[in-house]
Each structure stands twice: as structure tokens, then as C-alpha cells.
Design an enzyme around this catalytic site. Sequence first.
Site, PDB file in Angstrom:
ATOM      1  N   HIS A 308      53.619  45.712  44.042  1.00 15.39           N
ATOM      2  CA  HIS A 308      54.832  44.915  43.397  1.00 15.39           C
ATOM      3  C   HIS A 308      55.341  45.672  44.486  1.00 15.39           C
ATOM      4  CE1 HIS A 308      57.862  44.283  41.781  1.00 15.39           C
ATOM      5  NE2 HIS A 308      57.997  43.604  40.398  1.00 15.39           N
ATOM      6  N   ASP A 365      51.721  39.975  36.041  1.00 12.16           N
ATOM      7  CA  ASP A 365      50.852  38.806  35.930  1.00 12.16           C
ATOM      8  C   ASP A 365      49.766  39.016  36.186  1.00 12.16           C
ATOM      9  OD1 ASP A 365      53.715  37.147  36.353  1.00 12.16           O
ATOM     10  OD2 ASP A 365      53.463  37.715  38.731  1.00 12.16           O
TER      11      ASP A 365
END
Length: 437
Positions: A308, A365
Site C-alpha cells: 500500500h 483487497d
Amino acid sequence: MSEEKAILTIGDKRIELPVFVGTNGDKAVDVSKLYDDHHLITYDPALANTAICHSKITFIDGDAGILRYRGIPIEQFDTPSPNFVEVAWLLIFGTLPTHEELIDFRVRLTNNALLHEGLRQRIELLPPSAPPMASLSAALSEMVCYYKNYLTLDDDEQFIEAAARMISTIRTIAAYSYRRSQGLPIIYPDPKLRYVANFLHMMFSYPYLQYEITPEVEDAMNLILILHADHEQNCSTATVRVVGSAKANMFSSCASGVSALWGPLHGGANVKVMEMLEAIYKGGLTPEHCIEAAKDKTNPFRLFGFGHRVYKNYDPRAKILKASCDRVFSKLKHNDPLLDVARRLEELALADSYFADRKLYPNVDFYSGILLRAMGIPTNMFTVIFAIGRLPGWIAHWKEQHDVPTNRIMRPRQIYEGNEIVNYIPVKDRVRVGSIQ
Ligand code: CMC
């Protein structure tokens, strides 16, 4: 603005720059006047270290793995009581709604759930195999063709009605795209059902058979939507702000957000995760092979659902979703071998120095797809569900920016490295030397 100044020296110039301090003490150097005053620009590819606005909506501490909506820690939404509609209101208007406000907003959502017949016919013109994210982006953008009074949203009543229309209709559009892709008849919204239950009904009921909504499934979908509802200046939200900064209407701005979200590095990653887990399960890949491929710099493969831009710790949303998978699976007595594959991949990645050194952890996700799959949501709808969840966040950011009187059109700079001056050559005299770049 802080008393403190940042000092930039370049050549024999010493430039004092103002400093902003955020709620949590983070400091930002204000370079906005650097060009006007000193003819200097800053270089920050991918805007990785540039604040593009002041915002009061969402706080993230990426090192500590903290996420808060309007100050409320994300973990506090992981109980059956808060619902997505409350969170949507919270993000858009800044506080949790009172009982009356919530009822009023719910009535607006119910009244706006139906798809305009013109829009329904437009969707029908798309091939049934159309990627649902393409249909969604087109349909959101086209909504203003049917509701022209939403083109300018300067009064509060107009804004709230338009926001309710978009939040309500997005699930009708999503469900309808899915039904068409399956050759199934459209299921109209049921005014007796709440937001999430109504979406599940439009996805899975038959004209002659009402879908039975189990509380576990409704709660899990509610949680998924809440966890995706906002994430400060991520790619799609920044896109909404860039488009909105030109004073584009809220519907076009959010439709651009859908397009950005579709990318596999952003919301499209949930589809890629599922494809990866399925390939492993079917024996085309092994978890070990995935890890090696992700580390290989000559291979474009990435471990989807990992890493991320902001989190350098476990994504708090992934933590909640992982626990929710365990909870829902045990309540539904559901078993999915892909959950074991995902756990094994995570275990291998977390033990590997490549991932540890780069602080790459599971993101939102990684586990969301497994949960969506347990509810019967097909893989090509995963990113659409993300979009339904993220819509209140996009609206909140569009509004926050729209309400700032000093809003300026966003217009980044570049470092030009092309030709200096070359002369135009008539076509008959042109000769190609080498290949087109
Ligand atoms: N697999 C393998 N290596 C990775 C991964 C990954 N998933 N993510 C980052 N890296 C490596 C990257 O190659 C780089 O290595 P090096 O320093 O040796 O060059 C280092 O880690 C830093 O990565 P980066 O590309 O500079 O990170 P970024 O902030 O530009 O990108 C990201 C963030 C999310 C796009 C990236 O981590 C990624 O591609 N992850 C996989 C896609 C994914 O899961 N996306 C969903 C993100 S969360 C929800 C959302 O935003 O929608």
C-alpha cells in the site's frame, strides 16, 4: 498555519516557506507560491509526497495502521449496529446523523432507488458481456441527462437529493448490469427493504421467488461497504477532486472515480487477487511460485492484495475482513479452500525478507473477495461493490472541495525534456529515421 518556517536554499537564495500542521502533528511545507515568487517548481512523481488539499473527512496513520472516519476508529464500525447509510451520512455531512436525519435520508434513498426508464434503456444497449465497471461509469455520467437540475448543486436541498439519488441508484445500476450479464430479468427495488438487503434482493431475487436474506450475509455486505467507504486521497478520490476542481458536476466527477478505481493497482486488485488464488487452487501456480514471481524484478507479476502507498503496517481493513471471513464462514458453515490458499500466501509473504523489508502487508483487497464469493457475488462484480462502498467518500470529497470558496482548478507542472525548437517539415519531405517513440 504554524509559526515554524521551512528553509529552502538554492544557489545563493534562501527561501522561507510556511508550514501547516495537521491534527495529529504531521507537518506540511507549503510550496504553493514557489513558482510565482521564485520561478521554481517541485518534483513529486505519482504525488507520493504531496498534499493536494486540507480535509476533515478521513485520517490515516500508515505506520501505525490507523484509519478513522471523521475521527471514529474503523474498528468501531465492526459490530452489527452501525450501518452503511449512517456511515455515508457521517462522511458527507461530518457527524453521525440524528434519528430524524437518518429516517429522512433513508426515505430519500427509497424514493430514489428506481432507475430512470431512459437510463435503463441506455444500459440495455450495452452488450450483456460489458464489463460492469464500464457500464457503471457510463451510467453515472449519463444520470445528469435525466436529472438536469443536478448539474449545479449550490443549494443544500438540491445537494442532499442528488447525493441520495446517486447512492441509491448505484446499487440498482450494479444489480441490473449483473442481471443482464446472466440473462436474468430486472428485479425492481423493494421499498420495504433497507439499503444492503435491497441490493441483495435486486441481485438475487426472481420475479417468482424472493431471495432469502440471512442476517450474516447482510451484516458482512454492510461491513464490506463501510470498510471501503473512504480512504482519503487514494487514486480514485484524487481523480474525483481533480475533475471536480474544474467545477465539473458531481456525477461526472464520481464517474471518473469509477474509471480510476477499475485499475488493477487500485480497486481492480480484488479481482486479480481472486484470479491468483484460483490459479493456485487449480494447480496452475503454487503459493511459493507466486512469492518468487512477485520478488523477481524481471517479472511484472505483483502479489495482488499486498502493499500500500500509505500503510507500512497491516491494513486495518484487511485485519477486520480476515476476522470477518472466519466469523461468517463458521456461522454459515461455509468452507472455501481459497481461504486456506490466502492464509498460506500471507504466511509465506510475511515470513519473507523481501516483503518485510519493504513493509508489504495484506491490504483491503486480499480478503474481501473471499467474503464476497461466500455471498455468491461473482468475481467481475467485486470492484463494482468497492465502488458502491466508495461512493459516499467520493461525494464527501467532492462536497468538501466544492464548499471551499478558494477552490482552484488542479493543474500540475512538469519537467519538460523534449526538443527545444524544431522546424515544421511538409509531409512530402519527411523521412522516418528509426522507429516512432
Ligand atoms: N508485490 C511485489 N512487490 C511489491 C508489491 C507487491 N504487491 N507492492 C510493492 N512492491 C514492491 C515494489 O516493487 C517496490 O520494490 P523496490 O523498492 O525493490 O523497487 C516496493 O515494494 C515499493 O513499491 P511501490 O511500487 O513503490 O509502491 P507504491 O506505493 O507505488 O504502490 C501499490 C502501492 C498498492 C500500487 C503496490 O503495493 C501494488 O502494486 N500492490 C498490488 C496491487 C494491490 O493490491 N492494490 C490494492 C491497493 S489497496 C486498495 C486500493 O487502493 O484500491
